[in-house]
Design a protein around this motif. Structure first.
Motif, mmCIF file in Angstrom:
data_model
loop_
_atom_site.group_PDB
_atom_site.id
_atom_site.type_symbol
_atom_site.label_atom_id
_atom_site.label_comp_id
_atom_site.label_asym_id
_atom_site.label_seq_id
_atom_site.Cartn_x
_atom_site.Cartn_y
_atom_site.Cartn_z
ATOM 1 N N GLU A 232 0.830 -1.194 0.000
ATOM 2 C CA GLU A 232 0.000 0.000 0.000
ATOM 3 C C GLU A 232 0.873 1.255 0.000
ATOM 4 O O GLU A 232 0.651 2.181 -0.779
ATOM 5 N N GLU A 233 1.889 1.216 0.846
ATOM 6 C CA GLU A 233 2.768 2.375 0.983
ATOM 7 C C GLU A 233 3.440 2.705 -0.349
ATOM 8 O O GLU A 233 3.476 3.846 -0.783
ATOM 9 N N LEU A 234 3.957 1.661 -0.995
ATOM 10 C CA LEU A 234 4.677 1.876 -2.247
ATOM 11 C C LEU A 234 3.772 2.406 -3.354
ATOM 12 O O LEU A 234 4.167 3.278 -4.121
ATOM 13 N N VAL A 235 2.585 1.860 -3.418
ATOM 14 C CA VAL A 235 1.670 2.298 -4.478
ATOM 15 C C VAL A 235 1.240 3.743 -4.225
ATOM 16 O O VAL A 235 1.144 4.551 -5.154
ATOM 17 N N MET A 236 1.033 4.079 -2.947
ATOM 18 C CA MET A 236 0.622 5.442 -2.608
ATOM 19 C C MET A 236 1.678 6.462 -3.024
ATOM 20 O O MET A 236 1.387 7.633 -3.235
ATOM 21 N N LYS A 237 2.906 6.006 -3.151
ATOM 22 C CA LYS A 237 3.993 6.924 -3.511
ATOM 23 C C LYS A 237 3.857 7.424 -4.951
ATOM 24 O O LYS A 237 4.421 8.451 -5.313
ATOM 25 N N VAL A 238 3.168 6.678 -5.755
ATOM 26 C CA VAL A 238 2.928 7.128 -7.130
ATOM 27 C C VAL A 238 2.013 8.352 -7.037
ATOM 28 O O VAL A 238 0.993 8.305 -6.354
ATOM 29 N N SER A 239 2.392 9.448 -7.704
ATOM 30 C CA SER A 239 1.587 10.649 -7.531
ATOM 31 C C SER A 239 0.230 10.517 -8.207
ATOM 32 O O SER A 239 0.042 9.691 -9.115
ATOM 33 N N GLU A 240 -0.671 11.319 -7.765
ATOM 34 C CA GLU A 240 -2.055 11.383 -8.259
ATOM 35 C C GLU A 240 -2.868 10.122 -7.948
ATOM 36 O O GLU A 240 -3.898 9.892 -8.561
ATOM 37 N N VAL A 241 -2.382 9.314 -7.015
ATOM 38 C CA VAL A 241 -3.198 8.182 -6.580
ATOM 39 C C VAL A 241 -4.006 8.639 -5.363
ATOM 40 O O VAL A 241 -3.450 9.118 -4.386
ATOM 41 N N GLU A 242 -5.322 8.524 -5.486
ATOM 42 C CA GLU A 242 -6.200 9.027 -4.430
ATOM 43 C C GLU A 242 -6.142 8.112 -3.214
ATOM 44 O O GLU A 242 -5.852 8.534 -2.114
ATOM 45 N N ASN A 243 -6.463 6.851 -3.415
ATOM 46 C CA ASN A 243 -6.293 5.907 -2.320
ATOM 47 C C ASN A 243 -6.086 4.488 -2.822
ATOM 48 O O ASN A 243 -6.331 4.186 -3.992
ATOM 49 N N VAL A 244 -5.603 3.643 -1.931
ATOM 50 C CA VAL A 244 -5.305 2.261 -2.280
ATOM 51 C C VAL A 244 -5.966 1.361 -1.254
ATOM 52 O O VAL A 244 -5.829 1.587 -0.050
ATOM 53 N N LYS A 245 -6.713 0.390 -1.718
ATOM 54 C CA LYS A 245 -7.297 -0.586 -0.795
ATOM 55 C C LYS A 245 -6.695 -1.933 -1.110
ATOM 56 O O LYS A 245 -6.597 -2.304 -2.280
ATOM 57 N N ILE A 246 -6.322 -2.639 -0.075
ATOM 58 C CA ILE A 246 -5.719 -3.937 -0.324
ATOM 59 C C ILE A 246 -6.559 -5.027 0.293
ATOM 60 O O ILE A 246 -6.976 -4.938 1.451
#
Lengths: 684, 147
Positions: A232-246
């Motif tokens: 989750e942390e790594l994916v959130m680092k990509v800019s313009e990502v609003e949220n990540v659910k795993i």
């Protein structure tokens, strides 16, 4: 009213929107999660509503409005996409099509739509929608249950991963709404995930993500050894990502998601009052338009700028151009006589340019067969349900181009052949299983160019044609005698099913036994200057192969002269020309024949057939043109050969109707009309 | 144009066959052509002379004398082809000469009489009297119909 000038545009655009609706609905059925598709349908329906309201077609607007409501509810996830919902939406689209057709034929576009509107209303209010109730019930546990469905292959990988102590995560990513480069963000997310493990599935599929064919959400399933938090942390680092659910998948949740899908299917089935549960599960058709053609169309819409031109205008352009060609011929003649250097140069240049112009004009009339093919997936879907068979339609070469006139005529014969393949060719799933074939039947629809022809093939892996049964039937119907039947090749026997007065199906079904036989298909194709052949291996399937000329408007002919009258014989039916001595003509059963390369060929005096004003056959040597129809031949006697030429084919018009042994006319360089000989009519 | 004025006046093209004058409504007439080369079409009704190239369109040609079972004559400089269109069909009619465009008032037209010369009365929609001239109005639909 002033509206009338917009009517044509309205009809054309409505047809396009409906076609789009149909395609996208089929897409939606395959990917119920894909809200992008719903949006697409919604947009088409909305435009259609607006247009029909402006044009004053109330029933049309009314029904589209109701359909739009349902789509809106699906879009807002108030209604789940289920077979029963899809069926009613499809019915609504059918009704819309009927109305548009009625308008196109000069009608008022009125139709009683109250029943279907009522049904749509009930869906909208969630009254019929049993699956939705279930969805509500399971809503609490939704977080735990996978929203992505996996096919067998994918499930196998997931199971294997568990066995090897990998974790499987379903990562749901939402991009920011103002995200500009969605595809780029997707790419970055994929890259991050691929560093950690392996991506086994994405919804929507990767290609669609690359083409930005999604809203803002997408799901990726990864196999990894990392922890959920770090993913989750790594994916959130990509800019313009609003949220990540795993969502961590376990073997258990995989099973339960499968079960949930099955319950949904069962409930859908329960809605179909007349059809039993099992049948519905079996019926769901999988329709794969070939991926390549899909891509092409997408590209086409992005890159090509087009304008709508009435086909009539193109015809006028063509006519004017032909005038020009005739004048060009005269000009060439004059410049040759005058032998003036500059004039010669100019005329030559003009000839070249007009040659290019001719190519462009002919190309403008070419249309991809896609325009005909794209209505088939929908038809196949309906038929598989009606016939209770499992059939996959594979389309290849939809981008192949054909002259507009051919396109207009080829639709019905193809529908007929497809129905025939599905009804008589493909067996029921039970029979197929018993024969050791895969349960699912395959129908291939292929189009491709070869030389000056376009081939369209319809191939099925069904029962094939039974030679003995065809022969038996043909004999009993008096089409052939038993003796001739025994000496016929397989291909000749198969072609008997296209003879008029022939129908092999033991039970006349609603699908293809409509009294319009395959003979009509054959006649239509031959009238287009094409031919049809059948190959079949019993037990393995049949192939109907249609050969069509690239264009109807320009053909190569051999010009011949008879008593100052010029006739054109299509090169496609000529084998060769020859000189025959009077003494070589033999008499056999009141028919004059010649011996041509060891074959006995009947000789036809065109003067007699066409009743030329006077006949003066004093020469000892006749000029003959050997023509063929299939493997039969005839020798046509003419006065003299003029030469080979490309000519523009013209119809004789409605007033004259069918003229014996004349298939049309053409205008020669001197401005005179020459008639084109129909060799098929001369050979019995 | 209002409906009223249409019933009162009608523009017609006047042409001659043998010694009589005939008229057809101008809205049905596309053009009047001089005689050009006609390509014979085999095995069709005898009154169909063949087809011509009318500016790139292959147009069938009917000899009106033959159509009306009148005596045939050689074509000459005055012979004209009147291109008419009716219900989407475009056909050329060979006439002895085409001389006039006239306005006919509704009250000068009388219904089809019992017998007019040797021409089948089916083809005639009415008779117009103009001072010393007598015009036979043709029923184009019937003229173009197959026998």
């Amino acid at each position: 009213m002033e509206m009338s000038q917009y009517l044509e545009v309205f009809i054309e655009e409505s047809k396009e929107h409906l076609q789009n609706c149909n395609e996208q609905l089929l897409e939606l059925e395959k990917n119920p999660q894909d809200l992008k598709v719903v949006n697409e349908i919604f947009r088409s329906a909305h435009t259609l509503k607006g247009m029909s309201a402006t044009m004053g077609y109330e029933d049309l607007a009314n029904l589209t409005h109701q359909m739009e409501n349902v789509l809106d509810a699906i879009r807002n996830e108030k209604i789940a996409v289920s077979t029963s919902v899809m069926d009613i939406v499809f019915l609504a689209v059918d009704d819309l099509e009927d109305m548009i057709t009625s308008i196109a034929n000069g009608g008022e576009g009125k139709k009683d739509v109250s029943t279907i509107v009522e049904q749509l209303k009930r869906i909208e209010n969630g009254e019929v929608d049993l699956p939705e109730l279930i969805k509500d019930e399971t809503d609490d546990s939704k977080e735990l249950i996978s929203s992505v469905s996996y096919d067998e292959y994918e499930s196998a990988i997931i199971k294997q991963s568990f066995e090897q102590d990998y974790q499987v995560f379903e990562v749901s990513i939402r991009l920011r709404e103002d995200c500009v480069l969605k595809a780029a963000r997707v790419y970055m997310v994929f890259e991050v995930l691929e560093k950690m493990g392996e991506i086994i599935k994405s919804t929507p599929p990767a290609e669609q993500l690359e083409e930005e064919k999604f809203d803002i959400d997408f799901h990726v399933t990864v196999v990894t050894k990392e922890k959920a938090e770090s993913v989750e942390e790594l994916v959130m680092k990509v800019s313009e990502v609003e949220n990540v659910k795993i969502l961590s998948l376990s073997a258990l949740s995989l099973e339960s998601s499968k079960q949930q899908q099955e319950t949904a299917a069962t409930l859908d089935a329960a809605l179909e009052t007349s059809v039993s549960t099992e049948e519905v599960k079996m019926d769901l058709p999988a329709i794969n338009a070939s991926a390549s053609s899909e891509k092409d169309t997408n590209k086409g819409t992005v890159q090509n700028k087009t304008i709508r031109v009435n086909i009539e205008r193109l015809d006028i352009l063509m006519n004017l151009f032909e005038e020009l060609v005739i004048d060009r011929g005269r000009l060439e003649q004059i410049s040759k006589e005058l032998n003036h250097g500059e004039l010669n140069e100019t005329v030559e240049r003009m000839s070249r340019i007009s040659g290019d112009l001719q190519n462009i004009i002919l190309n403008m009339r070419m249309v991809p067969v896609e325009t005909v093919f794209n209505r088939f997936p929908r038809m196949v879907r309906q038929l598989t349900r009606d016939l209770k068979k499992k059939i996959v339609l594979n389309i290849e070469g939809a981008e192949t181009e054909l002259d507009r006139t051919v396109i207009d005529e080829i639709g019905d014969p193809l529908v007929h052949l497809l129905r025939n393949a599905m009804d008589h060719g493909i067996e029921t799933p039970e029979v197929r299983m018993a024969k050791g074939k895969p349960e699912e039947g395959q129908v291939e629809l292929r189009a491709y160019h070869s030389g000056n022809y376009v081939f369209i093939e319809i191939e099925d892996d069904g029962a094939g044609i039974n030679r003995d049964r065809v022969l038996e039937k043909a004999v009993s119907k008096g089409i052939i005698t038993k003796e001739t039947g025994d000496s016929m090749s397989n291909q000749q026997v198969f072609e008997l099913i296209m003879a008029s007065g022939f129908s092999t199906a033991e039970t006349i079904s609603d699908i293809s036994g409509r009294g319009v036989g395959l003979d009509v298909v054959k006649t239509t194709i031959e009238s287009l200057g094409g031919s049809i052949t059948i190959d079949s291996i019993e037990g393995q399937g049949s192939r109907f192969s249609i050969q069509l000329p690239l264009t109807l408007s320009i053909i190569s002919v051999m010009l011949v002269e008879m008593e100052k009258e010029k006739f054109a014989i299509p090169l496609s039916s000529i084998i060769e020309t020859a000189l025959v001595h009077k003494d070589d003509i033999l008499n056999a059963h009141n028919q004059k024949v010649i011996d041509f390369r060891g074959k006995v060929v009947p000789i036809i005096f065109l003067h007699e057939v066409f009743g030329a004003p006077s006949v003066s056959l004093n020469d000892d040597v006749y000029s003959v043109v050997i023509v063929r129809k299939g493997d039969k031949m005839a020798a046509l006697v003419v006065d003299s050969f003029i030469g080979q030429q490309e000519v523009v084919l013209k119809s004789l018009g409605d007033y004259l109707g069918d003229v014996f042994a004349i298939s049309g006319a053409t205008i020669l360089g001197d401005g005179q009309v020459a008639l084109i000989v129909d060799c098929n009519a001369l050979i019995k | 144009m209002t409906v009223e004025s249409m019933t009162q006046e009608m523009k017609v093209i006047v042409f001659q066959l043998v010694d009589k004058e005939y008229a057809i409504p101008v809205n049905n007439v596309q053009s009047i052509e001089k005689l050009i080369h006609i390509t014979r079409v085999p095995r069709v009704s005898s009154y169909i002379k063949g087809v011509i190239n009318l500016r790139g369109v292959v147009t069938p040609i009917v000899d009106l004398r033959k159509r009306f079972n009148l005596e045939e004559s050689m074509y000459d400089d005055r012979t004209r082809i009147i291109i008419v269109s009716d219900k989407g069909r475009e056909v050329g009619l060979i006439v002895d000469s085409a001389n006039d465009v006239l306005d006919l008032s509704a009250d000068s037209i009388e219904p089809q009489p019992e017998v007019v010369g040797s021409i089948e009365t089916d083809f005639i929609s009415g008779i117009a009297k103009l001072e010393r001239r007598l015009l036979t109005l043709l029923h184009l639909d019937k003229v173009l119909e197959e026998n």
